[in-house]
Design a protein around this motif. Structure first.
Motif, PDB file in Angstrom:
ATOM      1  N   THR A   7       0.830  -1.262  -0.173  1.00  0.00           N
ATOM      2  CA  THR A   7      -0.078   0.035  -0.091  1.00  0.00           C
ATOM      3  C   THR A   7       0.803   1.213  -0.033  1.00  0.00           C
ATOM      4  N   CYS A   8       0.663   2.103  -0.836  1.00  0.00           N
ATOM      5  CA  CYS A   8       1.228   3.490  -1.003  1.00  0.00           C
ATOM      6  C   CYS A   8       0.053   4.653  -0.890  1.00  0.00           C
ATOM      7  N   LEU A   9       0.804   5.782  -0.282  1.00  0.00           N
ATOM      8  CA  LEU A   9      -0.133   6.802  -0.289  1.00  0.00           C
ATOM      9  C   LEU A   9      -0.061   7.711  -1.411  1.00  0.00           C
ATOM     10  N   CYS A  10      -1.376   8.296  -1.859  1.00  0.00           N
ATOM     11  CA  CYS A  10      -1.339   9.521  -2.822  1.00  0.00           C
ATOM     12  C   CYS A  10      -1.412  10.852  -2.160  1.00  0.00           C
ATOM     13  N   PRO A  11      -1.056  11.658  -2.661  1.00  0.00           N
ATOM     14  CA  PRO A  11      -1.259  13.350  -2.414  1.00  0.00           C
ATOM     15  C   PRO A  11      -2.708  13.628  -2.468  1.00  0.00           C
ATOM     16  N   GLY A  12      -2.963  14.556  -1.347  1.00  0.00           N
ATOM     17  CA  GLY A  12      -4.737  14.803  -1.267  1.00  0.00           C
ATOM     18  C   GLY A  12      -4.988  15.616  -2.494  1.00  0.00           C
ATOM     19  N   LEU A  13      -6.217  15.329  -3.058  1.00  0.00           N
ATOM     20  CA  LEU A  13      -6.691  16.195  -4.011  1.00  0.00           C
ATOM     21  C   LEU A  13      -8.035  16.897  -3.764  1.00  0.00           C
ATOM     22  N   SER A  14      -8.359  18.001  -4.378  1.00  0.00           N
ATOM     23  CA  SER A  14      -9.473  18.793  -4.103  1.00  0.00           C
ATOM     24  C   SER A  14     -10.770  17.892  -4.699  1.00  0.00           C
ATOM     25  N   SER A  15     -11.848  18.499  -4.307  1.00  0.00           N
ATOM     26  CA  SER A  15     -12.985  17.478  -4.588  1.00  0.00           C
ATOM     27  C   SER A  15     -13.242  17.516  -6.038  1.00  0.00           C
ATOM     28  N   ALA A  16     -13.832  16.530  -6.612  1.00  0.00           N
ATOM     29  CA  ALA A  16     -13.935  16.214  -7.983  1.00  0.00           C
ATOM     30  C   ALA A  16     -15.197  17.149  -8.620  1.00  0.00           C
ATOM     31  N   ALA A  17     -15.953  17.470  -7.459  1.00  0.00           N
ATOM     32  CA  ALA A  17     -17.321  18.376  -7.934  1.00  0.00           C
ATOM     33  C   ALA A  17     -16.703  19.895  -8.255  1.00  0.00           C
ATOM     34  N   ALA A  66      -8.670  20.957 -16.780  1.00  0.00           N
ATOM     35  CA  ALA A  66     -10.241  20.676 -16.802  1.00  0.00           C
ATOM     36  C   ALA A  66     -10.566  19.341 -16.252  1.00  0.00           C
ATOM     37  N   ASN A  67     -11.665  19.288 -15.635  1.00  0.00           N
ATOM     38  CA  ASN A  67     -12.285  18.079 -15.535  1.00  0.00           C
ATOM     39  C   ASN A  67     -14.112  18.267 -15.641  1.00  0.00           C
ATOM     40  N   ALA A  68     -14.735  17.257 -15.059  1.00  0.00           N
ATOM     41  CA  ALA A  68     -16.202  17.239 -15.518  1.00  0.00           C
ATOM     42  C   ALA A  68     -17.003  18.524 -14.678  1.00  0.00           C
ATOM     43  N   ALA A  69     -16.105  19.333 -13.751  1.00  0.00           N
ATOM     44  CA  ALA A  69     -16.998  20.320 -13.085  1.00  0.00           C
ATOM     45  C   ALA A  69     -16.487  21.748 -13.945  1.00  0.00           C
ATOM     46  N   GLY A  70     -15.457  21.573 -14.534  1.00  0.00           N
ATOM     47  CA  GLY A  70     -15.087  23.044 -15.218  1.00  0.00           C
ATOM     48  C   GLY A  70     -13.763  22.973 -15.645  1.00  0.00           C
ATOM     49  N   GLU A  95      15.389  29.132 -33.959  1.00  0.00           N
ATOM     50  CA  GLU A  95      15.826  28.851 -35.239  1.00  0.00           C
ATOM     51  C   GLU A  95      14.667  27.953 -36.033  1.00  0.00           C
ATOM     52  N   ALA A  96      14.036  27.106 -35.271  1.00  0.00           N
ATOM     53  CA  ALA A  96      12.875  26.145 -35.712  1.00  0.00           C
ATOM     54  C   ALA A  96      11.751  27.007 -35.485  1.00  0.00           C
ATOM     55  N   GLY A  97      11.751  28.222 -34.615  1.00  0.00           N
ATOM     56  CA  GLY A  97      10.373  28.610 -34.543  1.00  0.00           C
ATOM     57  C   GLY A  97       9.325  28.144 -33.468  1.00  0.00           C
ATOM     58  N   ARG A  98       9.808  27.408 -32.696  1.00  0.00           N
ATOM     59  CA  ARG A  98       8.971  26.627 -31.689  1.00  0.00           C
ATOM     60  C   ARG A  98       9.512  26.690 -30.246  1.00  0.00           C
ATOM     61  N   ALA A  99       8.540  26.291 -29.641  1.00  0.00           N
ATOM     62  CA  ALA A  99       8.951  26.334 -27.733  1.00  0.00           C
ATOM     63  C   ALA A  99       8.618  25.120 -27.393  1.00  0.00           C
ATOM     64  N   VAL A 100       9.094  24.236 -26.287  1.00  0.00           N
ATOM     65  CA  VAL A 100       8.731  23.169 -25.476  1.00  0.00           C
ATOM     66  C   VAL A 100       8.303  23.738 -24.382  1.00  0.00           C
ATOM     67  N   VAL A 101       6.918  23.620 -23.861  1.00  0.00           N
ATOM     68  CA  VAL A 101       6.353  24.070 -22.652  1.00  0.00           C
ATOM     69  C   VAL A 101       6.284  22.841 -21.524  1.00  0.00           C
ATOM     70  N   HIS A 102       6.766  23.105 -20.267  1.00  0.00           N
ATOM     71  CA  HIS A 102       6.615  22.186 -19.398  1.00  0.00           C
ATOM     72  C   HIS A 102       5.665  22.685 -18.133  1.00  0.00           C
ATOM     73  N   TRP A 103       5.002  21.728 -17.543  1.00  0.00           N
ATOM     74  CA  TRP A 103       4.215  22.081 -16.560  1.00  0.00           C
ATOM     75  C   TRP A 103       4.233  21.279 -15.437  1.00  0.00           C
ATOM     76  N   CYS A 104       3.385  21.682 -14.257  1.00  0.00           N
ATOM     77  CA  CYS A 104       3.147  20.428 -13.141  1.00  0.00           C
ATOM     78  C   CYS A 104       1.590  20.410 -12.961  1.00  0.00           C
ATOM     79  N   ALA A 105       1.078  19.287 -12.566  1.00  0.00           N
ATOM     80  CA  ALA A 105      -0.371  19.199 -12.190  1.00  0.00           C
ATOM     81  C   ALA A 105      -0.716  19.770 -10.910  1.00  0.00           C
ATOM     82  N   PRO A 106      -1.974  20.303 -10.904  1.00  0.00           N
ATOM     83  CA  PRO A 106      -2.551  20.792  -9.671  1.00  0.00           C
ATOM     84  C   PRO A 106      -2.720  19.911  -8.722  1.00  0.00           C
ATOM     85  N   PHE A 107      -3.063  19.913  -7.273  1.00  0.00           N
ATOM     86  CA  PHE A 107      -3.718  19.042  -6.341  1.00  0.00           C
ATOM     87  C   PHE A 107      -5.266  19.044  -6.816  1.00  0.00           C
ATOM     88  N   SER A 108      -5.495  18.556  -7.844  1.00  0.00           N
ATOM     89  CA  SER A 108      -6.919  18.491  -8.205  1.00  0.00           C
ATOM     90  C   SER A 108      -7.216  17.505  -9.297  1.00  0.00           C
TER      91      SER A 108
END
Length: 230
Positions: free
Chosen positions: A65-75, A151-155, A91-104
């Motif tokens: 068993t392992c623990l997951c981080p707490g998340l906000s409500s799916a509603a 985005a999720n089912a709530a918005g 030179e290629a006219g492009r950019a690579v964008v990185h991001w981190c997921a929210p606690f949701s």
């Protein structure tokens, strides 16, 4: 035999008085240790890792068993993601964008790109495991604003928009950032050659104009000194 029942009775009483063998203390400790559940540890889940498996799937697939981080409500709509590293390739006219997921809970992501005023360009939807995307068709020397939307089912998560980032750089650890595409090296070279050619042309024009005026009006001659001999 008349004495046989009495003999059997005596044997039964004797065996009932003999103490039964007790398990060793070491065996008891080993059994208790086997029955004691192992402490839960955090799951191998990184909010900023590209193609990260959802934590609930890690819980089901793991041997312990392992623990997951707490998340906000799916509603509720998800919190804004956090924009991370942006690697430019001018030179290629492009950019690579990185991001981190929210606690949701998140079902999908997409990017919004502003170039000056007006409506933003909306990128294609990306699944919840994605943490990296490419921006193509960027113009050399252009200035842009990019935002990550979850985005999720709530918005969907909120973004300040391009007008909220002018001159401020956006909130720290927010979903948006400013991009400035540097001119291409060939463009700089062409610009330097053009400036040099213009300066050379101006210098030549000034020399030609000077000699033309000299030829037309003549040059003033110096008089001889009064004490000079014939």
């Amino acid at each position: 035999m008349p004495g046989s029942p009495r003999l059997l009775w005596l044997l039964a009483v004797t065996f009932s008085l003999v103490p039964r063998a007790q398990p060793l203390a070491g065996d008891l400790e080993e059994e208790e240790q086997d029955e004691t559940p192992l402490p839960a540890v955090p799951c191998d889940y990184d909010r900023c890792r590209h193609l990260q498996v959802p934590c609930q799937e890690l819980q089901r697939a793991g041997p312990t068993t392992c623990l997951c981080p707490g998340l906000s409500s799916a509603a509720q709509p998800p919190d804004p993601p956090r924009l991370g590293e942006v690697r430019m390739e001018a030179e290629a006219g492009r950019a690579v964008v990185h991001w981190c997921a929210p606690f949701s809970p998140v079902h999908q992501y997409w990017l919004l790109l502003w170039e000056g005023a007006g409506a933003p360009q909306k990128g294609p939807p990306l699944n919840s495991t994605v943490r990296r995307a490419e921006l193509k068709g960027l113009k050399p020397g252009g200035a842009y604003v990019v935002c990550v939307v979850a985005a999720n089912a709530a918005g969907e998560s909120s973004v300040p928009g391009a007008e909220g980032l002018d001159g401020a750089g956006g909130p720290a650890f927010g979903p948006c950032g400013q991009l400035t595409v540097l001119p291409r090296p060939l463009t700089l070279l062409h610009g330097a050659v053009g400036v040099g050619s213009a300066l050379a042309l101006l210098s030549c024009s000034a020399l030609v104009w000077h000699f033309c005026l000299r030829e037309r009006w003549g040059c003033p001659r110096r008089g001889r000194p009064s004490g000079a001999g014939l």
